[in-house]
Design a protein around this motif. Sequence first.
Motif, short mmCIF file in Angstrom:
data_model
loop_
_atom_site.label_atom_id
_atom_site.label_comp_id
_atom_site.label_asym_id
_atom_site.label_seq_id
_atom_site.Cartn_x
_atom_site.Cartn_y
_atom_site.Cartn_z
N GLY A 294 0.76 -1.13 0.11
CA GLY A 294 -0.09 -0.04 -0.02
C GLY A 294 0.70 1.40 -0.27
O GLY A 294 0.63 2.15 -0.75
N ALA A 295 2.01 1.33 1.02
CA ALA A 295 2.56 2.53 1.00
C ALA A 295 3.96 2.19 1.01
O ALA A 295 4.50 1.15 0.87
N ARG A 296 4.78 3.56 0.78
CA ARG A 296 6.31 3.41 0.33
C ARG A 296 7.11 2.31 0.97
O ARG A 296 7.59 1.65 0.48
N PRO A 297 6.98 2.34 2.28
CA PRO A 297 7.82 1.37 2.99
C PRO A 297 7.68 -0.14 2.54
O PRO A 297 8.22 -1.10 3.03
N TYR B 267 0.21 6.81 -3.95
CA TYR B 267 -0.08 7.01 -5.46
C TYR B 267 0.64 7.73 -6.08
O TYR B 267 0.65 7.55 -7.41
N ASP B 268 1.43 8.85 -5.63
CA ASP B 268 2.31 9.70 -6.52
C ASP B 268 3.38 8.73 -6.99
O ASP B 268 3.94 7.81 -6.50
N GLU B 269 3.92 9.28 -8.18
CA GLU B 269 5.01 8.71 -9.10
C GLU B 269 6.26 8.57 -8.23
O GLU B 269 6.63 7.43 -8.01
N GLY C 39 4.63 -5.24 7.09
CA GLY C 39 4.64 -3.96 7.74
C GLY C 39 3.68 -3.72 8.90
O GLY C 39 2.94 -4.33 9.37
N ASP C 40 3.23 -2.23 8.84
CA ASP C 40 2.40 -1.65 9.71
C ASP C 40 1.46 -0.55 9.34
O ASP C 40 0.81 0.31 10.23
N VAL C 41 1.08 -0.46 8.16
CA VAL C 41 0.42 0.63 7.59
C VAL C 41 -1.03 0.30 7.64
O VAL C 41 -1.48 -0.88 7.98
N MET D 187 0.48 6.03 18.21
CA MET D 187 1.30 5.73 16.98
C MET D 187 0.09 4.76 16.10
O MET D 187 -0.08 3.93 16.46
N PRO D 188 -0.45 5.22 14.98
CA PRO D 188 -1.25 4.66 14.42
C PRO D 188 -0.75 3.20 14.18
O PRO D 188 -1.35 2.28 13.83
N GLU D 189 0.69 3.13 13.48
CA GLU D 189 1.37 1.95 13.47
C GLU D 189 1.36 0.89 14.50
O GLU D 189 1.16 -0.25 14.14
N ILE E 20 -1.06 0.33 16.84
CA ILE E 20 -2.26 -0.17 16.76
C ILE E 20 -2.42 -1.33 15.58
O ILE E 20 -2.81 -2.54 15.67
N ASN E 21 -2.01 -0.84 14.50
CA ASN E 21 -2.06 -1.69 13.24
C ASN E 21 -1.31 -2.92 13.61
O ASN E 21 -1.36 -4.04 13.00
N ARG E 22 -0.01 -2.68 14.11
CA ARG E 22 0.87 -3.94 14.43
C ARG E 22 0.31 -4.78 15.36
O ARG E 22 0.09 -6.18 15.22
N HIS F 240 8.62 14.12 2.62
CA HIS F 240 7.51 13.62 2.43
C HIS F 240 6.35 14.61 2.32
O HIS F 240 6.00 15.41 2.60
N PRO F 241 5.38 13.79 1.14
CA PRO F 241 4.28 14.67 0.82
C PRO F 241 3.37 15.45 2.20
O PRO F 241 2.89 16.65 2.17
N ARG F 242 3.16 14.37 2.85
CA ARG F 242 2.40 14.87 4.47
C ARG F 242 3.22 16.11 5.09
O ARG F 242 2.62 16.83 5.47
C1 UD1 Z 1 2.06 6.00 5.82
C2 UD1 Z 1 1.87 5.16 6.92
C3 UD1 Z 1 3.18 5.20 7.67
C4 UD1 Z 1 4.29 4.98 6.78
C5 UD1 Z 1 4.36 5.99 5.96
C6 UD1 Z 1 5.58 6.07 4.85
C7 UD1 Z 1 -0.07 4.69 8.05
C8 UD1 Z 1 -1.13 4.74 9.19
N1 UD1 Z 1 0.93 5.27 7.91
O1 UD1 Z 1 2.08 7.55 6.61
O2 UD1 Z 1 3.40 4.26 8.85
O3 UD1 Z 1 5.65 5.25 7.65
O4 UD1 Z 1 3.15 5.94 5.12
O5 UD1 Z 1 5.54 6.98 3.90
O6 UD1 Z 1 -0.52 3.79 7.17
N2 UD1 Z 1 0.15 11.72 0.17
C9 UD1 Z 1 0.35 12.19 -1.27
N3 UD1 Z 1 0.98 11.34 -2.12
C10 UD1 Z 1 1.06 10.00 -1.68
C11 UD1 Z 1 0.67 9.48 -0.41
C12 UD1 Z 1 0.15 10.51 0.48
O7 UD1 Z 1 0.43 13.44 -1.48
O8 UD1 Z 1 1.42 9.09 -2.59
C13 UD1 Z 1 -0.15 12.73 1.09
C14 UD1 Z 1 -1.71 12.81 1.38
O9 UD1 Z 1 -2.05 14.21 1.61
C15 UD1 Z 1 -1.93 12.13 2.56
C16 UD1 Z 1 -0.94 12.33 3.40
O10 UD1 Z 1 0.34 12.25 2.54
O11 UD1 Z 1 -3.19 12.51 3.18
C17 UD1 Z 1 -0.60 10.99 4.36
O12 UD1 Z 1 -0.67 9.80 3.65
P1 UD1 Z 1 -1.15 8.68 4.44
O13 UD1 Z 1 -1.10 7.34 3.59
O14 UD1 Z 1 -2.50 8.92 5.01
O15 UD1 Z 1 0.03 8.44 5.60
P2 UD1 Z 1 1.46 8.63 5.61
O16 UD1 Z 1 1.88 9.87 6.56
O17 UD1 Z 1 2.26 8.48 4.21
#
Ligand code: UD1
Length: 363
Positions: free
Chosen positions: A8-11, A40-42, A95-97, A128-130, A132-134, A237-239
């Motif tokens: 799902g997510a980068r890690p 989802y970003d490139e 992982g733990d996302v 930490m949300p992670e 709870i997921n773990r 990071h985008p966040r």
């Molecule tokens: C998620 C994981 C975290 C992991 C991290 C790695 C959970 C709870 N958290 O956190 O454990 O360490 O990924 O990056 O699953 N966004 C973009 N483009 C993207 C993805 C995200 O712009 O491709 C932005 C969005 O505004 C989004 C924010 O980043 O709301 C956070 O993304 P989200 O997947 O909710 O959590 P992360 O902080 O990335």
Amino acid sequence: MKIINVVGARPNFMKIAPLMAAQKESGRIEPILVHTGQHYDERMSDLFFRQLGIPEPDVNLGVGSASHAVQTAEIMKAFEPVVLERKPDAVLVVGDVNSTIACGLVAVKLGVKLIHVEAGLRSFDRSMPEEINRILTDAISDLLFCTEKSGVENLRREGIPDDKIFLVGNVMIDSLMANKEKAEKSRILDELNIKPNSYAVLTLHRPSNVDNPVVFGRILDAIEVIQSDMPVIFPIHPRTQKNIAGSELARKIDSMRSLRLTEPLGYLDFLKLMSNARLVLTDSGGIQEETTILKVPCITLRENTERPITVEAGSNILAGTTTDKIIAAYRKTIGNSNREIKTPPLWDGHAAERIVKVLLEKL
Ligand code: UD1
């Protein structure tokens, strides 16, 4: 045997790459790949697939960003029909996302066996949300694969029977070892005009650090001191980017001449950047592990770690998030260039093979 592998997510990407390859290699497992689309970003997703040689996902759920409840629920709604249609023998999550627990829940409720890779890690911080997921993913998994002995101990304490738990090493390190040579060819140091061993790398994305301007500000006050000694490279990071846009913190960052922001980097560029850094400052989990193998000092900008073996190994210092403590950890780190860094047991590049061997025996 059919296994649905979830990312799902980068890690997740560097963890799934060696697992997909080892399953295929076995000749007895048909690995199916499902991408939830949490990232989802490139630069947060597709680039990693290409660089790590991960096959195109068989299914992309395209869920994207949302609140925790909405994101988790949307992943579950989209994943259930995939499991019903594909009828796998097991679902493997890493992982733990949010994607990890969402797909794990769907699998077990449909009576499909659940495999968790990177089980048992605990920060003991339930904010930490992670965390709870773990805890939840481990509680419902049938086979639990651990990277370090603390993971095994935590699972035993939580009442998981021994015959479900396997200490196999670290699949993230499998990817690191498989790609280190390729990463040597990255031109990132030239592009940034920096020399090996003369700069620091910073990453920050934990909600507890970047969603809170007070904490983020304290960290930046420490970075201000460090960047007056050496350039600090900060792939953002985008966040984190979204949180600071237009704020006082953005102005503070702009005012630091040697704090250099970049877009999120690809796997190979980041590996090259870390390998050659004088030190790394981070709140990431995976980077604490990667720096241990690269033998680069890591200052962790958190109060706790779910990866205590990296501290025991001698590479990782838990500095917390106050300005003084970060600066103290920094001075201690650069004052001690002869530190001995040990390699954790089984972090040898062969964890995925061990996992597949167990899967073939147990499923
Ligand atoms: C998620 C994981 C975290 C992991 C991290 C790695 C959970 C709870 N958290 O956190 O454990 O360490 O990924 O990056 O699953 N966004 C973009 N483009 C993207 C993805 C995200 O712009 O491709 C932005 C969005 O505004 C989004 C924010 O980043 O709301 C956070 O993304 P989200 O997947 O909710 O959590 P992360 O902080 O990335």
